[in-house]
Design an enzyme around this catalytic site. Structure first.
Site, PDB file in Angstrom:
ATOM      1  N   HIS A 207       0.792  -1.238   0.000  1.00 37.54           N
ATOM      2  CA  HIS A 207       0.000   0.000   0.000  1.00 37.54           C
ATOM      3  C   HIS A 207       0.819   1.280   0.000  1.00 37.54           C
ATOM      4  O   HIS A 207       0.251   2.372  -0.036  1.00 37.54           O
ATOM      5  CB  HIS A 207      -0.979   0.027   1.190  1.00 37.54           C
ATOM      6  CG  HIS A 207      -0.323   0.290   2.522  1.00 37.54           C
ATOM      7  ND1 HIS A 207       0.278  -0.693   3.256  1.00 37.54           N
ATOM      8  CD2 HIS A 207      -0.174   1.425   3.245  1.00 37.54           C
ATOM      9  CE1 HIS A 207       0.756  -0.185   4.386  1.00 37.54           C
ATOM     10  NE2 HIS A 207       0.499   1.109   4.397  1.00 37.54           N
TER      11      HIS A 207
HETATM   12  C1  UD1 Z   1      -2.538   5.669   5.618  1.00 37.48           C
HETATM   13  C2  UD1 Z   1      -1.284   6.291   6.174  1.00 37.48           C
HETATM   14  C3  UD1 Z   1      -0.144   5.301   6.076  1.00 37.48           C
HETATM   15  C4  UD1 Z   1      -0.513   3.995   6.715  1.00 37.48           C
HETATM   16  C5  UD1 Z   1      -1.812   3.474   6.181  1.00 37.48           C
HETATM   17  C6  UD1 Z   1      -2.227   2.285   6.985  1.00 37.48           C
HETATM   18  C7  UD1 Z   1      -1.117   8.720   5.838  1.00 37.48           C
HETATM   19  C8  UD1 Z   1      -0.429   9.790   5.099  1.00 37.48           C
HETATM   20  N1  UD1 Z   1      -0.893   7.482   5.410  1.00 37.48           N
HETATM   21  O1  UD1 Z   1      -2.298   5.416   4.249  1.00 37.48           O
HETATM   22  O2  UD1 Z   1       0.986   5.824   6.754  1.00 37.48           O
HETATM   23  O3  UD1 Z   1       0.507   3.067   6.463  1.00 37.48           O
HETATM   24  O4  UD1 Z   1      -2.831   4.485   6.305  1.00 37.48           O
HETATM   25  O5  UD1 Z   1      -3.130   1.476   6.325  1.00 37.48           O
HETATM   26  O6  UD1 Z   1      -1.804   8.983   6.791  1.00 37.48           O
HETATM   27  N2  UD1 Z   1      -9.495   4.060   1.359  1.00 37.48           N
HETATM   28  C9  UD1 Z   1     -10.657   3.326   1.300  1.00 37.48           C
HETATM   29  N3  UD1 Z   1     -11.264   2.978   2.486  1.00 37.48           N
HETATM   30  C10 UD1 Z   1     -10.767   3.339   3.693  1.00 37.48           C
HETATM   31  C11 UD1 Z   1      -9.592   4.098   3.732  1.00 37.48           C
HETATM   32  C12 UD1 Z   1      -8.968   4.442   2.560  1.00 37.48           C
HETATM   33  O7  UD1 Z   1     -11.140   2.978   0.226  1.00 37.48           O
HETATM   34  O8  UD1 Z   1     -11.382   2.978   4.722  1.00 37.48           O
HETATM   35  C13 UD1 Z   1      -8.800   4.387   0.075  1.00 37.48           C
HETATM   36  C14 UD1 Z   1      -9.223   5.706  -0.519  1.00 37.48           C
HETATM   37  O9  UD1 Z   1      -9.208   5.565  -1.897  1.00 37.48           O
HETATM   38  C15 UD1 Z   1      -8.084   6.633  -0.109  1.00 37.48           C
HETATM   39  C16 UD1 Z   1      -6.889   5.694  -0.102  1.00 37.48           C
HETATM   40  O10 UD1 Z   1      -7.406   4.446   0.334  1.00 37.48           O
HETATM   41  O11 UD1 Z   1      -7.926   7.691  -0.985  1.00 37.48           O
HETATM   42  C17 UD1 Z   1      -5.784   6.138   0.826  1.00 37.48           C
HETATM   43  O12 UD1 Z   1      -6.266   6.328   2.156  1.00 37.48           O
HETATM   44  P1  UD1 Z   1      -5.467   7.306   3.173  1.00 37.48           P
HETATM   45  O13 UD1 Z   1      -6.027   7.181   4.539  1.00 37.48           O
HETATM   46  O14 UD1 Z   1      -5.372   8.666   2.581  1.00 37.48           O
HETATM   47  O15 UD1 Z   1      -4.011   6.743   3.149  1.00 37.48           O
HETATM   48  P2  UD1 Z   1      -3.486   5.255   3.250  1.00 37.48           P
HETATM   49  O16 UD1 Z   1      -2.855   4.908   1.954  1.00 37.48           O
HETATM   50  O17 UD1 Z   1      -4.562   4.380   3.791  1.00 37.48           O
HETATM   51  N1  UDP Z   2      -3.378  -5.773   9.056  1.00 33.71           N
HETATM   52  C1  UDP Z   2      -4.630  -6.375   9.138  1.00 33.71           C
HETATM   53  N2  UDP Z   2      -5.234  -6.817   7.985  1.00 33.71           N
HETATM   54  C2  UDP Z   2      -4.640  -6.719   6.769  1.00 33.71           C
HETATM   55  C3  UDP Z   2      -3.356  -6.106   6.692  1.00 33.71           C
HETATM   56  C4  UDP Z   2      -2.771  -5.629   7.854  1.00 33.71           C
HETATM   57  O1  UDP Z   2      -5.186  -6.519  10.219  1.00 33.71           O
HETATM   58  O2  UDP Z   2      -5.245  -7.142   5.769  1.00 33.71           O
HETATM   59  C5  UDP Z   2      -2.774  -5.257  10.290  1.00 33.71           C
HETATM   60  C6  UDP Z   2      -1.368  -5.720  10.574  1.00 33.71           C
HETATM   61  O3  UDP Z   2      -1.369  -6.946  11.281  1.00 33.71           O
HETATM   62  C7  UDP Z   2      -0.827  -4.578  11.419  1.00 33.71           C
HETATM   63  C8  UDP Z   2      -1.515  -3.359  10.835  1.00 33.71           C
HETATM   64  O4  UDP Z   2      -2.654  -3.848  10.134  1.00 33.71           O
HETATM   65  O5  UDP Z   2      -1.209  -4.735  12.771  1.00 33.71           O
HETATM   66  C9  UDP Z   2      -0.586  -2.636   9.898  1.00 33.71           C
HETATM   67  O6  UDP Z   2      -1.303  -1.710   9.161  1.00 33.71           O
HETATM   68  P1  UDP Z   2      -0.816  -1.178   7.743  1.00 33.71           P
HETATM   69  O7  UDP Z   2       0.100  -2.146   7.092  1.00 33.71           O
HETATM   70  O8  UDP Z   2      -2.034  -0.768   7.026  1.00 33.71           O
HETATM   71  O9  UDP Z   2      -0.070   0.170   8.152  1.00 33.71           O
HETATM   72  P2  UDP Z   2       1.466   0.545   8.465  1.00 33.71           P
HETATM   73  O10 UDP Z   2       1.912  -0.311   9.592  1.00 33.71           O
HETATM   74  O11 UDP Z   2       2.232   0.329   7.202  1.00 33.71           O
HETATM   75  O12 UDP Z   2       1.413   1.979   8.805  1.00 33.71           O
END
Ligand code: UD1
Ligand code: UDP
Length: 375
Positions: A207
């Site tokens: 991601h």
């Molecule tokens: C965010 C965090 C990242 C973290 C990740 C964990 C920031 C800058 N980034 O990234 O550090 O590793 O969360 O998972 O805060 N979307 C959905 N449903 C949801 C949420 C998001 O469809 O419930 C989609 C939307 O298209 C959105 C995209 O995911 O535009 C990105 O979501 P966003 O929260 O902006 O950033 P992440 O990539 O999830």
């Molecule tokens: N995780 C989860 N389901 C998934 C992928 C990740 O429960 O399908 C959990 C994972 O075990 C960890 C957390 O989500 O506890 C990590 O989140 P993510 O990778 O989205 O964010 P990051 O750590 O990169 O910020």
């Protein structure tokens, strides 16, 4: 502690929930009045609700519903929503977690309103400012009043940036507390059966913007994952970010590749626990695989969690080096170079953080001797 002290936890994204649960639980044990503010940065049931259920987190006192957007738009919605919440509740302390946009916004709002703050997972640095999270980390640490570090190298990063050491507490890693709490519930069989995998398989999560946002990078990444799938069946619980772009680049169901929705916390860790290999660009997954002893290949040029390489099962790879690294990891299994796990990743970080917060609320002078005290 003053009777009326109120601690608010600002949570928005999947990893926040995992890090906060042990802190919330330990503060409850100490009788501290607290509430969760959910920003709504993550809002799909599989990115949010399932974590509240799996981790036993209490209902939020507010959900700001900020949703998705560009960094500026999302952060602007976070700032205005959080300013209203802080003004209404006047908390004694606000606790923020990790490095997401909700973390940054909460710190900015609180700094301007003179609300004291604590940052859990302070001092991690990738030294790569192209990562949005790195900007969030640096600003959050600069503005926090209490900084809770999860690994020793974080202490030197904070010192190098001039953070007053009196604010910093080395407490261990609450994400590992959550993992330890979940361990008795982790059973690979049901989720394997549901997803149709058994025996040796790999789990991949992807991601990071640098990997999935640009079509050329996405294609290079997908080609590498397809090469891994020629060696071992791969299951990909796919984050919503970049889902379409990765599908366009060829990440679609094939005989040895299964793309599924994001999994709930217990299901995901159960699947990982039974895996021969994990391929990821997640931060937290690097830590969890280290503790579970599963080989982890992280598709990134750097990591803010180098301790998972020196004291764990993690290796950094490029898309080009992934297939060969996967073949080696599948042959070798997990190898931890130092033979030692990261210090204080022992399941007791939440209680340590709670004790420091409770002492701070009482107005105790947190002398150097009491800082990071682990008993
Ligand atoms: C965010 C965090 C990242 C973290 C990740 C964990 C920031 C800058 N980034 O990234 O550090 O590793 O969360 O998972 O805060 N979307 C959905 N449903 C949801 C949420 C998001 O469809 O419930 C989609 C939307 O298209 C959105 C995209 O995911 O535009 C990105 O979501 P966003 O929260 O902006 O950033 P992440 O990539 O999830
Ligand atoms: N995780 C989860 N389901 C998934 C992928 C990740 O429960 O399908 C959990 C994972 O075990 C960890 C957390 O989500 O506890 C990590 O989140 P993510 O990778 O989205 O964010 P990051 O750590 O990169 O910020």
């Amino acid at each position: 502690m003053t009777e009326n002290a109120l601690v608010l936890h600002v949570l928005g994204a999947r990893p926040n929930f995992v890090k906060a649960a042990p802190v919330v639980s330990a503060l409850t044990e100490l009788g501290v009045r607290q509430g969760i503010v959910h920003t709504g940065q993550h809002y799909d049931a599989l990115m949010s609700d399932v974590f509240f259920a799996d981790l036993g987190l209490p209902e939020p006192i507010a959900n700001l519903g900020v949703g998705s957007g560009t960094h500026a738009r999302q952060t602007a919605a976070l700032l205005t929503g959080l300013e209203d919440v802080m003004t209404e509740h006047a908390p004694s302390l606000v606790v923020v977690y990790g490095d997401v946009n909700s973390t940054l916004a909460a710190i900015l709002v609180c700094a301007k309103l003179h609300v004291p703050t604590a940052h859990v997972e302070a001092g991690l640095r990738s030294f790569d400012r192209e990562m949005p999270e790195e900007v969030n980390r640096v600003v959050t640490d600069a503005l926090s009043d209490l900084l809770f570090a999860t690994s020793p190298e974080a202490l030197s990063h904070l010192a190098a940036e001039g953070v007053d050491p009196a604010k910093v507490h080395f407490v261990g890693n609450p994400m590992i507390d959550s993992l330890f709490s979940a361990l008795p519930s982790l059973d690979p069989a049901p989720v394997q059966e549901r997803l149709g995998v058994s025996g040796g398989y790999a789990v991949a999560t992807l991601h990071r913007p640098a990997n999935v946002d640009d079509p050329a990078s996405a294609r290079e990444l997908v080609d590498a994952v397809l090469e891994v799938a020629e060696q071992v069946p791969v299951v990909v619980p796919l984050h919503p970010r970049g889902r379409q772009r990765l599908a366009d680049a060829g990440l679609v169901d094939r005989p040895n590749l299964k793309i599924v929705d994001p999994l709930g916390y217990v299901d995901f860790l159960s699947l990982v626990r039974g895996a021969a290999l994990v391929v990821t660009d997640s931060g937290g997954v690097q830590e969890e695989t280290t503790m579970l002893g599963i080989p982890c290949l992280t598709i990134r040029p750097n990591t803010e969690r180098p301790i998972t390489v020196t004291h764990g099962t993690n290796r950094l790879v490029t898309p080009a080096s992934l297939p060969a690294a996967a073949s080696k990891a599948l042959a070798d299994g997990a190898a931890t170079p130092s033979g030692e796990l990261p210090p204080l990743w022992d399941g007791a970080a939440g209680p340590r953080i709670a004790r420091v917060i409770a002492a701070w609320l009482r107005g105790d002078n947190l002398s150097p001797a009491s800082r990071g005290k682990v008993s």
